[in-house]
Design a protein around this motif. Structure first.
Motif, short mmCIF file in Angstrom:
data_model
loop_
_atom_site.label_atom_id
_atom_site.label_comp_id
_atom_site.label_asym_id
_atom_site.label_seq_id
_atom_site.Cartn_x
_atom_site.Cartn_y
_atom_site.Cartn_z
N TRP A 31 -40.43 10.18 -11.38
CA TRP A 31 -40.64 10.93 -12.61
C TRP A 31 -39.85 10.31 -13.76
N GLN A 32 -38.63 9.88 -13.52
CA GLN A 32 -37.84 9.25 -14.56
C GLN A 32 -38.49 7.95 -15.02
N LEU A 33 -39.04 7.21 -14.08
CA LEU A 33 -39.72 5.96 -14.43
C LEU A 33 -40.95 6.24 -15.31
N ILE A 34 -41.74 7.24 -14.93
CA ILE A 34 -42.94 7.58 -15.69
C ILE A 34 -42.58 8.07 -17.08
N SER A 35 -41.71 9.07 -17.15
CA SER A 35 -41.44 9.76 -18.42
C SER A 35 -40.55 8.97 -19.36
N GLN A 36 -39.63 8.18 -18.82
CA GLN A 36 -38.66 7.48 -19.66
C GLN A 36 -39.02 6.04 -19.95
N ARG A 37 -39.91 5.45 -19.13
CA ARG A 37 -40.22 4.04 -19.33
C ARG A 37 -41.73 3.80 -19.54
N CYS A 38 -42.55 4.20 -18.59
CA CYS A 38 -43.98 3.85 -18.67
C CYS A 38 -44.66 4.49 -19.88
N VAL A 39 -44.53 5.81 -20.02
CA VAL A 39 -45.20 6.51 -21.11
C VAL A 39 -44.59 6.13 -22.45
N VAL A 40 -43.27 6.07 -22.50
CA VAL A 40 -42.60 5.70 -23.76
C VAL A 40 -42.98 4.28 -24.17
N GLY A 41 -42.97 3.36 -23.22
CA GLY A 41 -43.33 1.98 -23.53
C GLY A 41 -44.76 1.85 -24.01
N MET A 42 -45.67 2.63 -23.41
CA MET A 42 -47.07 2.58 -23.83
C MET A 42 -47.25 3.14 -25.22
N GLU A 43 -46.57 4.25 -25.49
CA GLU A 43 -46.72 4.89 -26.80
C GLU A 43 -46.07 4.09 -27.92
N GLN A 44 -44.95 3.46 -27.62
CA GLN A 44 -44.20 2.79 -28.68
C GLN A 44 -44.54 1.31 -28.82
N GLN A 45 -44.90 0.67 -27.70
CA GLN A 45 -45.12 -0.78 -27.74
C GLN A 45 -46.44 -1.21 -27.10
N SER A 46 -47.27 -0.24 -26.72
CA SER A 46 -48.54 -0.53 -26.02
C SER A 46 -48.29 -1.34 -24.75
N ASN A 47 -47.16 -1.09 -24.12
CA ASN A 47 -46.78 -1.80 -22.90
C ASN A 47 -46.39 -0.77 -21.84
N PRO A 48 -47.21 -0.62 -20.77
CA PRO A 48 -46.94 0.41 -19.77
C PRO A 48 -45.88 0.03 -18.74
N ALA A 49 -45.36 -1.20 -18.79
CA ALA A 49 -44.42 -1.67 -17.77
C ALA A 49 -43.24 -0.71 -17.62
N PRO A 50 -42.78 -0.54 -16.38
CA PRO A 50 -43.17 -1.21 -15.13
C PRO A 50 -44.46 -0.68 -14.49
N CYS A 51 -45.07 0.34 -15.07
CA CYS A 51 -46.38 0.77 -14.59
C CYS A 51 -47.41 -0.30 -14.94
N THR A 52 -48.51 -0.30 -14.23
CA THR A 52 -49.59 -1.23 -14.55
C THR A 52 -50.59 -0.61 -15.51
N LYS A 53 -50.57 0.72 -15.61
CA LYS A 53 -51.51 1.42 -16.47
C LYS A 53 -50.97 2.79 -16.80
N VAL A 54 -51.13 3.20 -18.06
CA VAL A 54 -50.86 4.57 -18.48
C VAL A 54 -52.10 5.08 -19.17
N ASP A 55 -52.74 6.10 -18.61
CA ASP A 55 -53.94 6.69 -19.18
C ASP A 55 -53.64 8.16 -19.48
N GLU A 56 -53.11 8.40 -20.68
CA GLU A 56 -52.75 9.77 -21.03
C GLU A 56 -53.98 10.64 -21.22
N ALA A 57 -55.10 10.06 -21.60
CA ALA A 57 -56.32 10.84 -21.79
C ALA A 57 -56.76 11.48 -20.48
N GLN A 58 -56.68 10.72 -19.39
CA GLN A 58 -57.07 11.25 -18.09
C GLN A 58 -55.88 11.75 -17.28
#
Length: 254
Positions: free
Chosen positions: A37-64
């Motif tokens: 959960w910390q990885l998702i909420s603090q890194r993947c989602v934040v990185g996708m929203e701020q830098q369009s980079n989901p790392a370390p996740c391979t994909k962040v699909d907030e719509a789904q």
């Protein structure tokens, strides 16, 4: 001596029950249960929203409402996890009217394993699994996309002719599973968690006792598997045990 014997006859069963309860409810391991959960909420989602980079996740699909992540265990295993804080199968959010169909979403992401492998992988080699509340190590829902064990593949091939769209009790890998066949359209039409709750008559308070798995049958039908954790037993309902994260089913390797 007789008095001592009587006391032992009372105390031993109590200690046995207490030990069984501790084992049943004890955490699966002492590591940080909120790491995912910390990885998702603090890194993947934040990185996708701020830098369009989901790392370390391979994909962040907030719509789904989900992310994908390459798991550290095994060369090909991936995880599909909610963007929202959903702890596991016990969460009421999974039975909500607008709940994402996470098993369908995870099945649609199985291409990740083939892309990582570098060549196509037959669906018969793949599986999904989520462990029960008592069989997991993390308090963020995660569906394992991984290879199926070769012996489980063989067992399901043998069972396939008797499997229908009605739930059946089947012993598999020493555990008492309930299994039914499923079409891919049915997988996408209704959440697998809602289907289990509705068709098996599982109350919301009992959903956390269930682990769930999905794979294919030889005739291209899907097989949906449900496993219930048992009281005072050795069953923590971890269908992940049906998987082989080393993917020996794919050998010989290219």
């Amino acid at each position: 001596m007789k008095q001592i014997t009587k006391q032992l006859l009372v105390v031993v069963p109590i200690l046995t029950v207490a030990a069984a309860l501790w084992w049943y409810f004890a955490p699966a391991n002492p590591h940080n249960p909120d790491a995912l959960w910390q990885l998702i909420s603090q890194r993947c989602v934040v990185g996708m929203e701020q830098q369009s980079n989901p790392a370390p996740c391979t994909k962040v699909d907030e719509a789904q409402g989900y992310v994908t992540l390459k798991d550290r265990n095994g060369p090909l295993q991936y995880l599909v996890m909610p963007v929202a804080k959903i702890t596991g199968t016990e969460s009421p959010a999974l039975l909500a009217a607008n709940a994402p169909k996470f098993f369908a979403l995870a099945w649609d992401e199985r291409h990740l394993l083939a892309e990582k492998y570098g060549q196509p992988i037959a669906d018969s080699a793949l599986s999904l699994a989520i462990n029960s509340e008592y069989g997991r190590t993390q308090n963020q829902m995660h569906i394992h996309i991984s290879c199926l064990r070769t012996d489980i593949r063989s067992a399901l091939n043998t069972l396939a002719p008797q499997l229908t769209d009605q739930w059946q009790n089947v012993e598999l890998d020493g555990s008492d599973y309930q299994i039914r066949s499923l079409s891919e359209s049915e997988l996408h039409a209704e959440s697998s968690f809602k289907r289990i709750a509705r068709e098996l008559g599982v109350e919301q308070d009992d959903m956390g006792k269930y682990g769930v798995a999905l794979t294919t049958l030889p005739d291209n039908r899907l097989a949906l598997l449900a496993l219930r954790a048992s009281w005072f037993g050795l069953e923590k309902a971890s269908p992940e045990l049906l998987q082989d994260h080393s993917c020996s089913i794919l050998t010989p390797a290219p």
